[in-house]
Design a protein around this motif. Sequence first.
Motif, PDB file in Angstrom:
ATOM      1  N   VAL A   1       0.841  -1.202   0.000  1.00 10.44           N
ATOM      2  CA  VAL A   1       0.000   0.000   0.000  1.00 10.44           C
ATOM      3  C   VAL A   1       0.875   1.251   0.000  1.00 10.44           C
ATOM      4  N   ASP A   2       1.902   1.273   0.835  1.00 13.49           N
ATOM      5  CA  ASP A   2       2.783   2.440   0.896  1.00 13.49           C
ATOM      6  C   ASP A   2       3.432   2.717  -0.464  1.00 13.49           C
ATOM      7  N   PHE A   3       3.936   1.652  -1.103  1.00 16.79           N
ATOM      8  CA  PHE A   3       4.582   1.840  -2.401  1.00 16.79           C
ATOM      9  C   PHE A   3       3.593   2.392  -3.421  1.00 16.79           C
TER      10      PHE A   3
ATOM     11  N   TYR B   1      -8.022  -0.926   5.452  1.00 21.65           N
ATOM     12  CA  TYR B   1      -8.201  -0.012   6.583  1.00 21.65           C
ATOM     13  C   TYR B   1      -6.948   0.838   6.793  1.00 21.65           C
ATOM     14  N   TYR B   2      -5.790   0.244   6.585  1.00 17.38           N
ATOM     15  CA  TYR B   2      -4.543   1.004   6.698  1.00 17.38           C
ATOM     16  C   TYR B   2      -4.517   2.143   5.681  1.00 17.38           C
ATOM     17  N   ALA B   3      -4.914   1.848   4.450  1.00 17.78           N
ATOM     18  CA  ALA B   3      -4.910   2.880   3.409  1.00 17.78           C
ATOM     19  C   ALA B   3      -5.818   4.044   3.784  1.00 17.78           C
ATOM     20  N   LEU B   4      -6.978   3.741   4.348  1.00 14.23           N
ATOM     21  CA  LEU B   4      -7.877   4.812   4.771  1.00 14.23           C
ATOM     22  C   LEU B   4      -7.266   5.619   5.915  1.00 14.23           C
ATOM     23  N   GLU B   5      -6.565   4.922   6.815  1.00 10.46           N
ATOM     24  CA  GLU B   5      -5.897   5.636   7.910  1.00 10.46           C
ATOM     25  C   GLU B   5      -4.826   6.592   7.395  1.00 10.46           C
ATOM     26  N   GLN B   6      -4.235   6.262   6.245  1.00  8.72           N
ATOM     27  CA  GLN B   6      -3.192   7.115   5.668  1.00  8.72           C
ATOM     28  C   GLN B   6      -3.760   8.286   4.877  1.00  8.72           C
ATOM     29  N   GLY B   7      -5.067   8.400   4.813  1.00 12.70           N
ATOM     30  CA  GLY B   7      -5.676   9.567   4.194  1.00 12.70           C
ATOM     31  C   GLY B   7      -6.402   9.328   2.892  1.00 12.70           C
ATOM     32  N   LEU B   8      -6.405   8.093   2.382  1.00 12.48           N
ATOM     33  CA  LEU B   8      -7.171   7.819   1.172  1.00 12.48           C
ATOM     34  C   LEU B   8      -8.663   7.844   1.495  1.00 12.48           C
TER      35      LEU B   8
END
Length: 303
Positions: free
Chosen positions: A107-109, A147-154
């Motif tokens: 996801v980060d990449f 859920y991680y992606a949403l936490e990062q602002g998506l």
Amino acid sequence: MFPVIYSDEFLLHDTGYFHPEKPGRLTAIKTALEAAPWANQLDWRLPTPVEARSPLPLVEMIHDRDYLNQIRRLANRGGGFIDGETAVSPRSYEVALLAVNAWIDGVDFTMTSGQPCFVLARPPGHHAVADEGMGFCLLSNAAIAAYYALEQGLDRVCILDWDVHHGNGTQAIVETHPNIRFCSLHESPQYPGTGHPAETGFHQNVLNLPMAPGSTIEDYQPLFEKKVVPFLNEFQPDLLIVSAGYDANQADPLAGLSLKPEDYRLFTEYCLGVTQRIVFGLEGGYDFKALGNSVVETIAACL
């Protein structure tokens, strides 16, 4: 360069020689990728170690602590089974956490680069519900990554599950969230018996497309064009996560669909038409040759 996130530590989740979901799955894929004519375009990346970034706080948002403690206790006792088919070995708990890190790294990449990547990790995850592992799966990797992606602002994340088995765990975890859409194409009747078209989520955010035994690419293609792609496009996702199972291959011993490895190139092309921001993560696939060739076709489409 195309990133493949992989570690030999994923081989340490030891399910036993006769278990279908065994370490040889990953070595077969790695061998196939290293033999591809474009192998020099692959960027093999290690996942972030659990000691450097513990995914446990995120995992505990999705899974019950009692269940996580159950896995840890089984591992500490030398291993065992959560159910009749879902194995835990001495290293399984930490390997499962490393697999979560690999999906998060994907996801980060993709968020940073806007380009796709492939997460070559195990154990798989799409059958794991909040309080129980099943179907070879321990932690719900795709749902956790969403859920991680949403936490990062998506704002909006889609999950496409093309594994031959319905991703009941993923659906159960994400169907209550209005910012996540889940779509599954799966054989029916087949394990785990879920994934009926009437299951549409709490926000009309779930699309289940059961496939009859023996279905081929001729059956899949119109569904991708008329159902899957419109469902994903309508949401305008910031990120697409693909639960990339390859057990719908005709050669696979655990199911009854009739896809060929080259069909996954077409699936990938449809996904790339929705967005370039795709995290492909391994789920099922148990015929080694078909599995390796299918991942080759998936990545070839991205290249």
